[in-house]
Design an enzyme around this catalytic site. Sequence first.
Site, PDB file in Angstrom:
ATOM      1  N   ASN A 252      -4.843   6.561  -5.958  1.00 14.84           N
ATOM      2  CA  ASN A 252      -4.552   6.706  -7.391  1.00 14.84           C
ATOM      3  C   ASN A 252      -4.750   8.169  -7.779  1.00 14.84           C
ATOM      4  O   ASN A 252      -5.071   9.010  -6.937  1.00 14.84           O
ATOM      5  CB  ASN A 252      -5.438   5.758  -8.211  1.00 14.84           C
ATOM      6  CG  ASN A 252      -6.906   6.048  -8.021  1.00 14.84           C
ATOM      7  OD1 ASN A 252      -7.387   7.116  -8.365  1.00 14.84           O
ATOM      8  ND2 ASN A 252      -7.630   5.089  -7.436  1.00 14.84           N
TER       9      ASN A 252
ATOM     10  N   ASP B 294      -8.418  -2.125  -6.879  1.00 11.04           N
ATOM     11  CA  ASP B 294      -8.726  -3.553  -6.969  1.00 11.04           C
ATOM     12  C   ASP B 294      -8.230  -4.323  -5.754  1.00 11.04           C
ATOM     13  O   ASP B 294      -8.609  -5.473  -5.550  1.00 11.04           O
ATOM     14  CB  ASP B 294      -8.108  -4.137  -8.255  1.00 11.04           C
ATOM     15  CG  ASP B 294      -8.847  -3.642  -9.486  1.00 11.04           C
ATOM     16  OD1 ASP B 294     -10.092  -3.561  -9.428  1.00 11.04           O
ATOM     17  OD2 ASP B 294      -8.192  -3.296 -10.491  1.00 11.04           O
TER      18      ASP B 294
ATOM     19  N   LYS C  36      -0.110   4.125  13.920  1.00 13.37           N
ATOM     20  CA  LYS C  36       0.863   4.491  12.880  1.00 13.37           C
ATOM     21  C   LYS C  36       2.073   3.541  12.922  1.00 13.37           C
ATOM     22  O   LYS C  36       2.643   3.306  14.006  1.00 13.37           O
ATOM     23  CB  LYS C  36       1.323   5.933  13.105  1.00 13.37           C
ATOM     24  CG  LYS C  36       2.237   6.423  12.019  1.00 13.37           C
ATOM     25  CD  LYS C  36       2.703   7.845  12.287  1.00 13.37           C
ATOM     26  CE  LYS C  36       3.810   8.189  11.293  1.00 13.37           C
ATOM     27  NZ  LYS C  36       4.544   9.372  11.701  1.00 13.37           N
TER      28      LYS C  36
HETATM   29  O1  PMT Z   1     -11.250  11.596 -11.691  1.00 10.94           O
HETATM   30  P1  PMT Z   1     -10.539  12.144 -12.911  1.00 10.94           P
HETATM   31  O2  PMT Z   1      -9.181  12.716 -12.585  1.00 10.94           O
HETATM   32  O3  PMT Z   1     -11.402  13.111 -13.693  1.00 10.94           O
HETATM   33  O4  PMT Z   1     -10.222  10.902 -13.883  1.00 10.94           O
HETATM   34  C1  PMT Z   1     -11.279  10.225 -14.508  1.00 10.94           C
HETATM   35  C2  PMT Z   1     -11.035   8.721 -14.537  1.00 10.94           C
HETATM   36  C3  PMT Z   1      -9.802   8.401 -15.363  1.00 10.94           C
HETATM   37  C4  PMT Z   1     -10.857   8.175 -13.111  1.00 10.94           C
HETATM   38  C5  PMT Z   1     -12.334   8.087 -15.184  1.00 10.94           C
HETATM   39  O5  PMT Z   1     -12.496   8.620 -16.471  1.00 10.94           O
HETATM   40  C6  PMT Z   1     -12.250   6.577 -15.248  1.00 10.94           C
HETATM   41  O6  PMT Z   1     -11.729   5.992 -16.174  1.00 10.94           O
HETATM   42  N1  PMT Z   1     -12.819   5.910 -14.196  1.00 10.94           N
HETATM   43  C7  PMT Z   1     -12.750   4.426 -14.049  1.00 10.94           C
HETATM   44  C8  PMT Z   1     -11.419   4.025 -13.495  1.00 10.94           C
HETATM   45  C9  PMT Z   1     -11.347   2.535 -13.247  1.00 10.94           C
HETATM   46  O7  PMT Z   1     -11.372   2.122 -12.111  1.00 10.94           O
HETATM   47  O8  PMT Z   1     -11.309   1.780 -14.340  1.00 10.94           O
HETATM   48  P2  PMT Z   1     -11.267   0.172 -14.335  1.00 10.94           P
HETATM   49  O9  PMT Z   1     -11.103  -0.170 -15.760  1.00 10.94           O
HETATM   50  O10 PMT Z   1     -10.248  -0.304 -13.361  1.00 10.94           O
HETATM   51  O11 PMT Z   1     -12.683  -0.274 -13.815  1.00 10.94           O
HETATM   52  C10 PMT Z   1     -13.798  -0.522 -14.674  1.00 10.94           C
HETATM   53  C11 PMT Z   1     -15.095  -0.085 -14.024  1.00 10.94           C
HETATM   54  O12 PMT Z   1     -15.341  -0.899 -12.859  1.00 10.94           O
HETATM   55  C12 PMT Z   1     -15.127   1.346 -13.545  1.00 10.94           C
HETATM   56  O13 PMT Z   1     -16.399   1.871 -13.820  1.00 10.94           O
HETATM   57  C13 PMT Z   1     -14.872   1.241 -12.035  1.00 10.94           C
HETATM   58  O14 PMT Z   1     -15.539   2.302 -11.357  1.00 10.94           O
HETATM   59  C14 PMT Z   1     -15.483  -0.114 -11.708  1.00 10.94           C
HETATM   60  N2  PMT Z   1     -14.793  -0.814 -10.622  1.00 10.94           N
HETATM   61  C15 PMT Z   1     -13.483  -1.137 -10.708  1.00 10.94           C
HETATM   62  C16 PMT Z   1     -12.877  -1.869  -9.695  1.00 10.94           C
HETATM   63  C17 PMT Z   1     -13.634  -2.264  -8.581  1.00 10.94           C
HETATM   64  N3  PMT Z   1     -13.086  -2.938  -7.581  1.00 10.94           N
HETATM   65  N4  PMT Z   1     -14.926  -1.943  -8.514  1.00 10.94           N
HETATM   66  C18 PMT Z   1     -15.523  -1.244  -9.514  1.00 10.94           C
HETATM   67  O15 PMT Z   1     -16.726  -0.956  -9.451  1.00 10.94           O
END
Ligand code: PMT
Length: 402
Positions: A211, A280, A290
């Site tokens: 991503n 996810d 490969k």
């Molecule tokens: O790295 P940059 O370019 O500075 O960008 C910053 C950012 C956009 C990545 C950051 O600000 C941000 O939003 N990070 C969280 C991204 C994310 O995965 O969001 P989410 O809404 O999908 O997940 C919610 C939370 O659960 C997050 O804290 C994530 O770290 C966590 N998560 C998500 C999926 C997963 N399988 N395990 C997790 O722990």
Amino acid sequence: MEGKHIIVGVSAGIAAYKAIEVVSRLRKAGAEVKVVMTEHATHIATPLTFGEISGHPVAIDMWEEIHNWNVEHIALATWADAYIVVPATANVIGKINAGIADDMLTTTIMATPAPKFLCPAMNSEMYKNPIVQRNLESLRQLGYHIMEPASGWLACGVTGVGRLPEPEAIVSWLTQELQVIDGNGLLKDKTVLVTAGGTQEYIDPVRYIGNHSSGKMGYAIAAEAAKQGARTILVSAPTSLDVPQGVEYIPVDSAESMKAAVDSYYDNTDVVIMAAAVSDFRVANKAEQKIKKMDSMTLELVKNPDILQGLGERKKDQLLVGFAAETEHVLAYGEDKVKRKNLDMLVANDVSKSNAGFNVDTNEGYFVYPHGTSKVIPNMKKTELAAAIIKEVSTLLRNKDK
Ligand code: PMT
């Protein structure tokens, strides 16, 4: 501030009058203050006022008392525990960075071993000028502490960045910076784990699903946590960023490797801040070799563990901060996530905006709390947001300990 010796240097910005209140607030906070002015600054604010408010004569002219000049600037410089320039004009910033010492202000700041603080204030275009930015960056590298100017209406009649922040904000910033220097940062004695970057889910040894996360947000948070005295562990997916000073770096790539690293530190951690963009899904059957070119192929994906959800379920005394990357209903989705994942706070950012979220230097959104409240985060640099997050974390920790 009690008993601290502070020099306030005043250069010729139109906001020089605000330095009077800075001096007054510093004295009320228990500091002893001496003022140094450039000759130009005396056309904007009077030395008489600064003398009265500080309780000391104001130093301006290197040559006034010729018998004493060679010791005066050194005496002042060695007396200081901190030297702050309010406002710092483009001219004085340029002179300090170039090593020019041709008046009392530039000479004393060059001679002092004390920590140095600059509050730049000027017209927006001047502030954004690459020469000024280069000078500020160079001074930052040399250890100068630089306060971000505020945005708003400027004396030159335009609205933009370059305003001198309010005296209360300047004194509070200086106080906090000095606490950090004295080893009394906001997170002293705490262990903070920060995740950053975008996980990589391998398809074969050379290809992955990834991503746009650059790691900038997470690295800024790790840098701020370390600056505020925390033992800081940065669990990071691959990025092109330098590891911040004083941070323990744990490189990972996939969501599963990130989970293993985070879980192994969790029990001995006071705060976890999950800024990483975690995939996810992962590829069900990663190829060992490969994959050769073919006309079409189908990838089967399986669900990755939700690292943060797992931490929420196992939570004992830790403070858990999550992020939510949303493209719509930012606050509503954030309110749902903060509760569902058993978090103490969530930073919900709108990643559909060009100046927020992935791979930019600025961010905005909301701080969302589990009891149904939230605060708007206006657009700001990720470094500033990182400082705001750490401040919020320290407040939450303090309230928890009560
Ligand atoms: O790295 P940059 O370019 O500075 O960008 C910053 C950012 C956009 C990545 C950051 O600000 C941000 O939003 N990070 C969280 C991204 C994310 O995965 O969001 P989410 O809404 O999908 O997940 C919610 C939370 O659960 C997050 O804290 C994530 O770290 C966590 N998560 C998500 C999926 C997963 N399988 N395990 C997790 O722990």
